[in-house]
Design an enzyme around this catalytic site. Structure first.
Site, PDB file in Angstrom:
ATOM      1  N   GLU A  43     -22.423  16.801  19.653  1.00 18.69           N
ATOM      2  CA  GLU A  43     -23.274  15.968  20.271  1.00 18.69           C
ATOM      3  C   GLU A  43     -22.990  14.530  20.610  1.00 18.69           C
ATOM      4  O   GLU A  43     -23.015  14.046  19.854  1.00 18.69           O
ATOM      5  CB  GLU A  43     -24.798  16.070  19.765  1.00 18.69           C
ATOM      6  N   ASP A  54     -35.002   7.317  19.159  1.00 21.50           N
ATOM      7  CA  ASP A  54     -34.100   6.924  17.895  1.00 21.50           C
ATOM      8  C   ASP A  54     -34.306   6.145  17.004  1.00 21.50           C
ATOM      9  O   ASP A  54     -35.015   5.062  17.378  1.00 21.50           O
ATOM     10  CB  ASP A  54     -32.638   6.729  18.685  1.00 21.50           C
TER      11      ASP A  54
END
Length: 254
Positions: A43, A54
């Protein structure tokens, strides 16, 4: 549309890293070394200024990548020769705002031209994908990956399974990335519940996978797991390319 489905029951290891980090031109060399070291699929994150899901490690890598000058136009330029050196599936992961700015059809077309397998865009709502963008993704044979959390209803999971052509991304929790996976009674029952649904697509667990023990815990309930923050930390070290084989072999056998 062709199927980009990953194999089931293989304990797949996926690695996430941010394009343009630690240096602007490091993306292909990292991807190539990861495949050579035994990663099953990748990814590649495209950086964004406001990465809400995140944790601090990946946020910092995004910030550095943006400062380095990384953007989608440059990333696709770098990835045009991807398939000369990388053969495993590669997914692009990021937020919808840069995709919209680039143009959804242009984005899917560029993905196809570079040999990208699919995309993971956490803030693209499923209904919006289904109502507006699905024909574009299908036209360019790009799988769109949907996320499932412990709170996702069975009906929604079944709908995601029907819409998916590659894998389903199971978030280990509702936390941001970078937290260690704790497989307690609550998460165990969540993973078992998904297992018992016998979905058509493979399930891959992400968020909190950082070591062999957490990888083994996750793959006891799924077809694979994703390591992000722990690998991005490695990229901050000197001679990081030479350290990648040991990192991968410490988690799974090649």
């Amino acid at each position: 549309m062709k199927s980009n489905t990953l194999p089931k029951g293989k304990k797949l290891l996926s690695i996430y890293f941010t394009a343009g980090y630690p240096s602007l031109d490091s993306t292909i060399s990292i991807a190539k070394t990861l495949e050579e070291s035994g990663a099953d699929f990748l990814e590649i994150g495209f950086p964004y200024s406001d990465p809400v899901a995140d944790g601090p490690v990946i946020q910092e890598s995004s910030q550095v990548a943006l400062q380095n000058g990384m953007n989608l136009h440059l990333l696709f330029e770098q990835l045009k020769d991807l398939r000369q050196s990388v053969s495993i599936p590669v997914y692009l992961m990021g937020y919808f705002n840069p995709v919209m700015q680039y143009g959804v059809e242009n984005f899917c077309k560029s993905c196809q031209e570079c040999g990208i397998t699919g995309t993971i865009i956490p803030d693209l709502p499923m209904y919006e994908y289904e109502e507006i963008y699905k024909p574009i993704f299908e036209k360019y044979e790009i799988s769109n990956i949907f996320l499932v959390t412990p709170q996702t209803s069975a009906d929604r999971i079944k709908k995601i399974d029907n819409l998916s052509t590659s894998f389903i991304y199971l978030l280990s929790s509702n936390a941001t990335t970078g937290k260690n996976l704790q497989v307690g009674n609550e998460s165990e029952s969540y993973f078992r519940r998904i297992q018992e649904m016998e979905l058509d697509n493979p399930t891959i667990i992400g968020f909190g996978i950082s070591s062999k023990s957490t990888f083994d815990k996750a793959t006891a309930y799924s077809d694979g797991a994703i390591i992000g923050s722990a690998f991005v930390k490695l990229l901050a070290e000197e001679n990081y390319l030479q350290k990648i084989p040991q990192f991968i072999s410490s988690i799974k056998e090649k």
